[in-house]
Scaffold this motif. Sequence first.
Motif, mmCIF file in Angstrom:
data_model
loop_
_atom_site.group_PDB
_atom_site.id
_atom_site.type_symbol
_atom_site.label_atom_id
_atom_site.label_comp_id
_atom_site.label_asym_id
_atom_site.label_seq_id
_atom_site.Cartn_x
_atom_site.Cartn_y
_atom_site.Cartn_z
ATOM 1 N N TYR A 1 0.703 -1.185 -0.216
ATOM 2 C CA TYR A 1 -0.253 -0.301 0.038
ATOM 3 C C TYR A 1 1.009 1.293 0.207
ATOM 4 O O TYR A 1 1.092 2.480 0.496
ATOM 5 C CB TYR A 1 -1.100 -0.348 1.003
ATOM 6 C CG TYR A 1 -2.035 -1.030 1.578
ATOM 7 C CD1 TYR A 1 -3.799 -0.566 0.009
ATOM 8 C CD2 TYR A 1 -2.168 -2.066 1.045
ATOM 9 C CE1 TYR A 1 -4.243 -1.490 0.308
ATOM 10 C CE2 TYR A 1 -3.504 -3.158 1.162
ATOM 11 C CZ TYR A 1 -4.144 -2.618 1.018
ATOM 12 O OH TYR A 1 -4.820 -3.628 -0.102
ATOM 13 N N GLY A 2 2.045 1.420 -0.235
ATOM 14 C CA GLY A 2 3.149 1.905 -0.774
ATOM 15 C C GLY A 2 3.467 2.832 0.920
ATOM 16 O O GLY A 2 3.715 4.504 0.785
ATOM 17 N N PHE A 3 3.607 2.174 1.898
ATOM 18 C CA PHE A 3 3.866 2.990 3.040
ATOM 19 C C PHE A 3 5.912 2.550 3.284
ATOM 20 O O PHE A 3 6.230 3.765 3.664
ATOM 21 C CB PHE A 3 3.289 2.444 4.859
ATOM 22 C CG PHE A 3 2.160 2.897 4.042
ATOM 23 C CD1 PHE A 3 1.439 4.230 4.772
ATOM 24 C CD2 PHE A 3 0.755 1.932 4.180
ATOM 25 C CE1 PHE A 3 0.467 4.787 4.784
ATOM 26 C CE2 PHE A 3 -0.748 2.572 4.075
ATOM 27 C CZ PHE A 3 -0.634 3.913 4.341
ATOM 28 N N ARG A 4 5.785 2.067 2.563
ATOM 29 C CA ARG A 4 7.481 1.755 2.871
ATOM 30 C C ARG A 4 8.043 1.020 1.187
ATOM 31 O O ARG A 4 7.180 -0.120 0.556
ATOM 32 C CB ARG A 4 7.919 0.421 3.881
ATOM 33 C CG ARG A 4 7.915 1.209 5.223
ATOM 34 C CD ARG A 4 8.884 1.644 5.789
ATOM 35 N NE ARG A 4 8.833 2.229 6.531
ATOM 36 C CZ ARG A 4 9.495 3.709 7.457
ATOM 37 N NH1 ARG A 4 9.850 4.087 6.597
ATOM 38 N NH2 ARG A 4 9.272 4.216 8.168
ATOM 39 N N LEU A 5 8.767 0.504 1.033
ATOM 40 C CA LEU A 5 10.120 0.198 -0.233
ATOM 41 C C LEU A 5 9.788 -1.121 -0.022
ATOM 42 O O LEU A 5 10.062 -1.620 1.430
ATOM 43 C CB LEU A 5 11.186 0.781 -0.486
ATOM 44 C CG LEU A 5 11.445 2.068 -0.975
ATOM 45 C CD1 LEU A 5 13.247 2.778 -1.388
ATOM 46 C CD2 LEU A 5 10.591 2.507 -3.011
ATOM 47 N N PRO A 6 10.365 -1.861 -0.849
ATOM 48 C CA PRO A 6 10.615 -3.723 -1.236
ATOM 49 C C PRO A 6 11.601 -3.779 0.208
ATOM 50 O O PRO A 6 11.510 -4.431 1.417
ATOM 51 C CB PRO A 6 10.141 -4.061 -2.059
ATOM 52 C CG PRO A 6 9.968 -3.175 -2.735
ATOM 53 C CD PRO A 6 9.958 -2.012 -2.433
ATOM 54 N N ALA A 7 12.577 -2.530 -0.105
ATOM 55 C CA ALA A 7 13.156 -2.882 0.752
ATOM 56 C C ALA A 7 13.796 -3.186 2.650
ATOM 57 O O ALA A 7 13.724 -3.383 2.798
ATOM 58 C CB ALA A 7 15.022 -2.130 0.935
ATOM 59 N N ALA A 8 12.116 -2.931 2.965
ATOM 60 C CA ALA A 8 11.937 -3.014 4.296
ATOM 61 C C ALA A 8 12.055 -4.640 4.579
ATOM 62 O O ALA A 8 12.254 -4.410 5.780
ATOM 63 C CB ALA A 8 10.487 -2.275 4.131
#
Length: 701
Positions: free
Chosen positions: A370-377
């Motif tokens: 949902y766009g709160f974090r990049l996949p790097a999270a």
Amino acid sequence: MNTFKLKSDYKPIPDQEKAINALCGGVQNGIDYQVLLGVTGSGKTFTVANVIERLQRPALIISHNKTLAAQLYQEFRDFFPENAVSFFVSYYDYYQPEAYIPSTDTYIEKDSDINELIDKLRLAATTNLLTRRDTIVVASVSCIYNIGSPREYGHFVFEISKGVKIGRKQIIDRLVDLQYERGDFGFHRGTFRVMGNTIDIYPAYQDEGVRLELGEDNIKDLTIINPVSGSQITDHKSPVTNFVLYPAKHYVTDPSKNKNVFEEIKRDLAERITFFKKNGKELEAYRLQNRVKYDLEMISELGYVKGIENYSRYFDGRAPGDPPYTLLDYYQEPYNNDWLTFIDESHITFPQIRGMYNGDVARKNLLIDYGFRLPAAYDNRPLKFEEFMRRIPGFIATSATPSEWEVGMARESASILRSKVTRFGKPVPYQVRSTLDEPGVVQQLLRPTGIPDPKVEIRSARNQVSDVIDEIKKVAKRGQRTLVTTLTKRTAEDLSQYLIEQGMKVHYLHSDVATLERSDILDDLRRGKYDCIIGVNLLREGLDLPEVSLVAILDADKEGFLRSEVSLIQTMGRAARHVEGRVILYADNVTGSMERAIAEVERRRKYQIKVNKKYGIKPTSITKPIRERLVEEEEESVLDKLFEKTEKTYLKLPDIELDSLTPMDKRKLTVKLRREMKLAAQDLNFELAAEIRDKIKELEF
């Protein structure tokens, strides 16, 4: 080089000596996985301490909860007063992870109360590992979570030497790079203050400060000071010529690398925004762009941002999917595989380690989708179990009830060694033979005091509360203590309150009680401030309470995790420290778990009584001094005097003159008020909770 020196008035009894020989021999001869099966009170901790001293290797002891970790830390600190014994657990008194709930379109920002004292102990642990070999760290399973690269942490040290040429501005810039904050009006851990040509630094990981007196273009003098009074500490009257300062946080970014890192983050951001727009997710694209842009600006200006750990993969130089750096890497970096891992209460600790990764991924999925974090999270995570196993040199699992998995691993490891011995014709040292007789599993069933396992009695659950009240009173008259276990936190609190109303001295204990407060409650039980502790799952493994002669288990026939065979055996073991120890199971039916648990306790009891009779051993209750507090409490401050407090929460919010408080007092008060806000809400006193919330906003404005 410092060596491990065990200090104790006790000598190992033959049963312990046999276990020490077997475990040390197993490590020296390549048995990677071993199990120490020891009953409660048999001195497993003392055995482990002897193994560490004999092998002279750095050690990590992992416990499954903070209470037991705190107790183990105190014990090892007493055993090794001249060595570096450290404590590494989660530093949150309260932690609400970042999350998103799509069904209600609710974003929950990460919120936490960081315990500064525990943060100090964590930083001290990593500093000790990088600077001295004689280090023991007692940790919870938080040791498998991301804390940043040991190379970066070690690279950022500031070596301060008397006479070195360096200017005042250069020193200040260097301190800021190490995440130390300038606090001329509030000197506390992780800050520095400047007074003319004098700079005082309060390292984040120790209790002493360091004062730099500057000349025209050099450091003229170094002094170790008391951070409160500013006076020189008498233990350091001899001249100090150098001091190595480590960062104030585990996550430290290198400004010289930021440009390349930022470019990589921006490329990943552009790819993710393209992905969202192709799939018609304009809101998610907008949301992510704003979040990342803000974070990069903060990192660029301050070197740090709330949630920086979600970008740790970039700063660490890890590829997508690579495991994070954890406390285990602070062992591997300087020592490779030349260190020891002990898993305390392994039947609980291993399952916890296994379960951490999946829970973390499930929460991150929504944040990333949902766009709160990049996949790097995703790469800011705990280790997977197989990653954990690859990073430790082996383990010695200690438990009174080890699971089939660790027993199987130990037997397999021992059988591999045995096949190598047969194949290559190598002689087997004497001390390994006992291990090979019981492949990989070392039993320690006798207690130094000769106390057998407790007697077990079953009573009806119909009048369990009134009956247990009578029993607590009888035990208290003899100057002894009682533990009562319930199935839920609410029941523990309600029963505790009911008994207090009956004029009894009791307290509840469960996972919502602050970490350091738990140890204090248990010490107060031993001192006699309380006659009884009522708890849930924290009264199972490892608690060393010699004054407890009765363990009462309510609703023992409610089959499940808290009333399983393992749980029952562990809970009943709390009564095995007292010569009059006994257990009452309140149940109307005898479950399979109850039957097996009682049979195992009876088996051990018969064996122990038989050996006592054979050698003429007379059981005697354990006598054990009450240790110092894990962290000494500060004297009552002006903040403590502000409050009118009941057993559970404040009766009302007092008048607080905000202008009269220092910035440090405001921070302390905010932490205290957040805790009380939650307690008020739990008591359904929402008006008070809202009032406290508004006051917190005033403080933070």
